[in-house]
Scaffold this motif. Structure first.
Motif, PDB file in Angstrom:
ATOM      1  N   LEU A  73       0.792  -1.169   0.009  1.00 17.61           N
ATOM      2  CA  LEU A  73      -0.136   0.072  -0.126  1.00 17.61           C
ATOM      3  C   LEU A  73       0.709   1.289  -0.107  1.00 17.61           C
ATOM      4  O   LEU A  73       0.704   2.183  -0.599  1.00 17.61           O
ATOM      5  N   LEU A  74       2.078   1.288   0.753  1.00 20.73           N
ATOM      6  CA  LEU A  74       2.821   2.446   0.783  1.00 20.73           C
ATOM      7  C   LEU A  74       3.542   2.575  -0.457  1.00 20.73           C
ATOM      8  O   LEU A  74       3.694   3.883  -0.967  1.00 20.73           O
ATOM      9  N   ALA A  75       3.905   1.502  -1.109  1.00 18.21           N
ATOM     10  CA  ALA A  75       4.581   1.606  -2.561  1.00 18.21           C
ATOM     11  C   ALA A  75       3.590   2.296  -3.519  1.00 18.21           C
ATOM     12  O   ALA A  75       3.905   2.930  -4.265  1.00 18.21           O
ATOM     13  N   GLU A  76       2.195   1.854  -3.468  1.00 13.83           N
ATOM     14  CA  GLU A  76       1.329   2.320  -4.406  1.00 13.83           C
ATOM     15  C   GLU A  76       1.019   3.846  -4.293  1.00 13.83           C
ATOM     16  O   GLU A  76       0.691   4.533  -5.159  1.00 13.83           O
ATOM     17  N   ALA A  77       1.486   4.223  -2.863  1.00 11.52           N
ATOM     18  CA  ALA A  77       1.267   5.962  -2.605  1.00 11.52           C
ATOM     19  C   ALA A  77       2.506   6.526  -2.848  1.00 11.52           C
ATOM     20  O   ALA A  77       2.757   7.491  -2.447  1.00 11.52           O
ATOM     21  N   GLY A  78       3.825   5.734  -3.243  1.00  8.06           N
ATOM     22  CA  GLY A  78       4.921   6.412  -3.550  1.00  8.06           C
ATOM     23  C   GLY A  78       5.760   6.539  -2.380  1.00  8.06           C
ATOM     24  O   GLY A  78       6.664   7.572  -2.240  1.00  8.06           O
ATOM     25  N   ILE A  79       5.615   5.713  -1.361  1.00  3.63           N
ATOM     26  CA  ILE A  79       6.128   6.071  -0.153  1.00  3.63           C
ATOM     27  C   ILE A  79       7.236   4.615   0.312  1.00  3.63           C
ATOM     28  O   ILE A  79       6.686   3.453  -0.140  1.00  3.63           O
ATOM     29  N   GLU A  80       8.352   4.863   0.588  1.00  4.44           N
ATOM     30  CA  GLU A  80       9.257   3.694   1.233  1.00  4.44           C
ATOM     31  C   GLU A  80       9.167   3.592   2.736  1.00  4.44           C
ATOM     32  O   GLU A  80       8.933   4.651   3.320  1.00  4.44           O
TER      33      GLU A  80
ATOM     34  N   ALA B 133      -5.227   6.021  -1.096  1.00  2.00           N
ATOM     35  CA  ALA B 133      -5.880   7.738  -1.104  1.00  2.00           C
ATOM     36  C   ALA B 133      -5.343   8.124   0.328  1.00  2.00           C
ATOM     37  O   ALA B 133      -4.803   9.588   0.170  1.00  2.00           O
ATOM     38  N   ASP B 134      -5.556   7.646   1.249  1.00  5.63           N
ATOM     39  CA  ASP B 134      -5.139   8.231   2.597  1.00  5.63           C
ATOM     40  C   ASP B 134      -3.875   8.211   2.540  1.00  5.63           C
ATOM     41  O   ASP B 134      -3.183   9.307   3.264  1.00  5.63           O
ATOM     42  N   LEU B 135      -3.019   7.202   2.261  1.00  5.97           N
ATOM     43  CA  LEU B 135      -1.649   6.995   2.079  1.00  5.97           C
ATOM     44  C   LEU B 135      -1.016   8.255   1.402  1.00  5.97           C
ATOM     45  O   LEU B 135       0.208   8.675   1.537  1.00  5.97           O
ATOM     46  N   LEU B 136      -1.538   8.531   0.340  1.00  4.81           N
ATOM     47  CA  LEU B 136      -1.258   9.763  -0.884  1.00  4.81           C
ATOM     48  C   LEU B 136      -1.183  10.900   0.284  1.00  4.81           C
ATOM     49  O   LEU B 136      -0.193  11.724   0.057  1.00  4.81           O
ATOM     50  N   LYS B 137      -1.927  11.131   0.793  1.00  2.00           N
ATOM     51  CA  LYS B 137      -1.965  12.305   1.974  1.00  2.00           C
ATOM     52  C   LYS B 137      -0.772  12.298   2.946  1.00  2.00           C
ATOM     53  O   LYS B 137      -0.143  13.430   3.351  1.00  2.00           O
ATOM     54  N   VAL B 138      -0.465  11.134   3.255  1.00  2.77           N
ATOM     55  CA  VAL B 138       0.819  10.663   3.991  1.00  2.77           C
ATOM     56  C   VAL B 138       2.011  11.289   3.342  1.00  2.77           C
ATOM     57  O   VAL B 138       2.963  12.063   4.009  1.00  2.77           O
ATOM     58  N   ARG B 139       2.076  10.878   2.233  1.00  4.31           N
ATOM     59  CA  ARG B 139       3.224  11.124   1.425  1.00  4.31           C
ATOM     60  C   ARG B 139       3.435  12.516   1.363  1.00  4.31           C
ATOM     61  O   ARG B 139       4.573  13.126   1.226  1.00  4.31           O
ATOM     62  N   ARG B 140       2.380  13.285   1.016  1.00  4.94           N
ATOM     63  CA  ARG B 140       2.295  14.767   1.059  1.00  4.94           C
ATOM     64  C   ARG B 140       2.790  15.581   2.198  1.00  4.94           C
ATOM     65  O   ARG B 140       3.528  16.380   2.432  1.00  4.94           O
ATOM     66  N   ALA B 141       2.491  14.880   3.325  1.00 10.02           N
ATOM     67  CA  ALA B 141       3.043  15.343   4.724  1.00 10.02           C
ATOM     68  C   ALA B 141       4.456  14.852   4.842  1.00 10.02           C
ATOM     69  O   ALA B 141       5.408  15.852   5.137  1.00 10.02           O
ATOM     70  N   LEU B 142       4.980  13.800   4.284  1.00 10.69           N
ATOM     71  CA  LEU B 142       6.328  13.460   4.383  1.00 10.69           C
ATOM     72  C   LEU B 142       7.291  14.503   3.510  1.00 10.69           C
ATOM     73  O   LEU B 142       8.177  14.972   3.684  1.00 10.69           O
TER      74      LEU B 142
END
Length: 227
Positions: free
Chosen positions: A63-70, A199-208
């Motif tokens: 899920l993280l990878a789909e949102a672009g997060i390592e 979609a929630d994790l995409l918001k986390v990516r923006r926070a990162l």
């Protein structure tokens, strides 16, 4: 004060959990602006010594990878560092920590973790963890995926007396095993639920990336999911 590495080493050396299991410290980037917090390790986690390992960890990493997060960009930990389990049909299975377990663990171990990391955002995996930070009125079905202000009457603040400066934003989202539950019991709901979690994790990516939004006003309601 200990460094994060020293804190986690002290945990490993000084604590033994019910059943003789070792505790599971947090892991990840100690300088991350975002901390992911679950309620307690799983049976898989006590075998690996890592939070969110085994099937739940593999799904979380997908899920993280789909949102672009390592995963290595984040710090991941739990309210309680021991596996909380119960016996069903002769097997030990995961359970949600009791209020006493949270009261014993959070001030002693989670508070110093968060004091060292100083996160700008906290992502709570599952309803029990989100309610510990946002209060019993929090419902994932209504407020999940929203950045919320940490309230003055937060159970976490009342329990620990921790004074964040600045106070982090908090988001509650479903745990990865909620998707596993849907696959088994309501497969028609799985694709949309997975898309919503990404979609929630995409918001986390923006926070990162340092792009925290204005906090959303809380809503009230009765429906919720048990994860």
């Amino acid at each position: 004060m200990d460094s994060l590495e020293q804190l986690n080493q002290r945990l490993r050396e000084s604590v033994r959990c019910e059943g003789g299991y070792a505790p599971v410290p947090g892991e990840g980037n100690p300088h991350s602006p975002v901390v992911l917090i679950g309620h307690s390790p799983s049976g898989s986690d006590v075998q690996t010594g890592r939070p969110y390992s085994g099937p739940a960890g593999e799904l979380l990493e997908e899920l993280l990878a789909e949102a672009g997060i390592e995963r290595s960009e984040l710090y991941i930990t739990n309210l309680v560092k021991c596996w909380t389990w119960k016996e069903e049909n002769g097997l030990r299975v995961n359970r949600i920590p009791s209020a006493k377990e949270i009261k014993d663990w959070v001030p002693a171990w989670l508070r110093p973790e968060l004091e060292l990391i100083k996160p700008r955002a906290i992502v709570c995996l599952g309803g029990p963890t989100a309610q510990h930070f946002l209060g019993k009125g929090f419902k994932i079905t209504l407020q999940g995926g929203q950045w919320l202000e940490l309230p003055e009457d937060s159970p976490y603040l009342k329990l620990t007396g921790h004074h964040f400066d600045p106070r982090p934003f908090v988001m509650g989202i479903a745990q990865p095993n909620y998707l596993t539950h849907l696959q088994e019991h309501a497969p028609e709901s799985y694709p949309a639920a997975r898309s919503n979690l990404v979609a929630d994790l995409l918001k986390v990516r923006r926070a990162l990336e340092g792009k925290l939004p204005e906090a959303q006003p809380p809503e009230q309601g009765e429906l919720d999911i048990p994860f």
